[in-house]
Write a protein that holds these residues in place. Structure first.
Motif, short mmCIF file in Angstrom:
data_model
loop_
_atom_site.label_atom_id
_atom_site.label_comp_id
_atom_site.label_asym_id
_atom_site.label_seq_id
_atom_site.Cartn_x
_atom_site.Cartn_y
_atom_site.Cartn_z
N ASP A 131 -16.89 4.70 5.51
CA ASP A 131 -17.02 3.92 4.29
C ASP A 131 -15.66 3.35 3.89
O ASP A 131 -14.63 4.00 4.06
N TYR A 132 -15.65 2.13 3.37
CA TYR A 132 -14.40 1.54 2.92
C TYR A 132 -14.66 0.73 1.65
O TYR A 132 -15.79 0.37 1.32
N LYS A 133 -13.59 0.48 0.91
CA LYS A 133 -13.68 -0.26 -0.34
C LYS A 133 -13.12 -1.66 -0.18
O LYS A 133 -12.19 -1.89 0.58
N THR A 134 -13.72 -2.60 -0.89
CA THR A 134 -13.16 -3.94 -1.00
C THR A 134 -13.02 -4.28 -2.48
O THR A 134 -13.84 -3.88 -3.30
N ARG B 89 -17.80 9.02 4.53
CA ARG B 89 -16.77 8.99 3.51
C ARG B 89 -15.51 9.75 3.92
O ARG B 89 -14.62 9.99 3.12
N PHE C 283 -12.17 8.25 3.12
CA PHE C 283 -12.68 7.11 2.36
C PHE C 283 -11.64 6.56 1.37
O PHE C 283 -11.42 5.36 1.27
N HIS D 162 -8.62 6.34 1.40
CA HIS D 162 -7.47 5.65 1.97
C HIS D 162 -7.83 4.28 2.53
O HIS D 162 -6.97 3.56 2.98
N ALA D 163 -9.11 3.94 2.51
CA ALA D 163 -9.55 2.67 3.10
C ALA D 163 -9.88 1.68 1.98
O ALA D 163 -11.03 1.51 1.61
#
Length: 238
Positions: free
Chosen positions: A122-125, A205, A208, A210-211
């Motif tokens: 999983d990653y965040k934008t 996750r 997670f 850190h992304a």
């Protein structure tokens, strides 16, 4: 023309997990039993998409599906190259990420096909001060092909990998056809497809926090859907 419905009549199991010996790799496993009384031909392709939602909300959205490239280095049944190919033509590639094979090496046996891809947690934008959580999903399409369809796909692959022919050091290879006094192909396939699959939340996750990427969400526009197979769970004629 005859299509044996191996992928429909026999139980096929689909599994996706991180490769135990290499956790940066996501491995797709397809277990099936080949029908022993006749020659059979198969193909598999994988679609991928992104499932995403705004942090702190439950409303889910989905990106446009695209064709997934699979690493088949762990799968000897798909190794169609030879030593000469490796020297003069580089790595063998499958046209439009459709991986196909005959049952010559597995006739009548239970077999597990293994295909790999890069594991993406999983990653965040971040878009205009809003944070979205993104998760990869995958859908598998397993085909049982008629011999005619298999030969057609094989001829397309031979053209794609004929780099010597492209520089006039080898003859160009013709596309297979079984139509007399005309063009095209009469062939068919039977299809079994999965629902969209994803890893469990505890796995996706990992690492997670850190992304985090300050980029706008977008599906790679270069990847194309397969151009000549209709992805419906039914026997097809083409």
């Amino acid at each position: 023309m005859f299509i044996h419905q191996t992928v429909r009549r026999n139980r096929s199991e689909f599994k996706i997990e991180r490769k135990p010996s290499e956790l940066s790799v996501l491995q797709l496993q397809i277990n099936f039993t080949d029908y022993a009384k006749m020659e059979n031909y198969y193909a598999v392709t994988v679609k991928e998409r992104v499932k995403y939602w705004k942090e702190g909300t439950s409303e889910v959205h989905y990106g446009k599906p695209s064709s997934a490239y699979m690493d088949w280095s762990d799968e000897p049944i798909l190794d169609a190259s030879s030593g000469l190919d490796d020297i003069f033509m580089g790595n063998y590639a499958y046209y439009q990420n459709l991986y196909f094979w005959s049952d010559e090496k597995i006739q009548g046996k239970n077999y597990t096909l293994r295909l790999n891809m890069t594991y993406i947690p999983d990653y965040k934008t971040s878009i205009q001060d809003e944070t979205f959580i993104n998760r990869k999903q995958y859908k598998v399409y397993l085909y049982s092909l008629s011999e005619e369809f298999y030969r057609y796909l094989k001829s397309l692959n031979e053209q794609k990998n004929n780099e010597l022919g492209n520089v006039e050091l080898a003859p160009m290879r013709a596309t297979y056809t079984n139509v007399e006094n005309g063009f095209g192909l009469v062939g068919g396939c039977c299809l079994r497809q999965t629902e969209w699959m994803e890893l469990s939340e505890s796995e996706t996750r990992s690492g997670f926090d850190h992304a985090v990427f300050n980029v706008e969400y977008n599906v790679d526009p270069i990847k194309k859907n397969h151009p000549f197979i209709s992805l419906n769970d039914e026997s097809l004629s083409k």
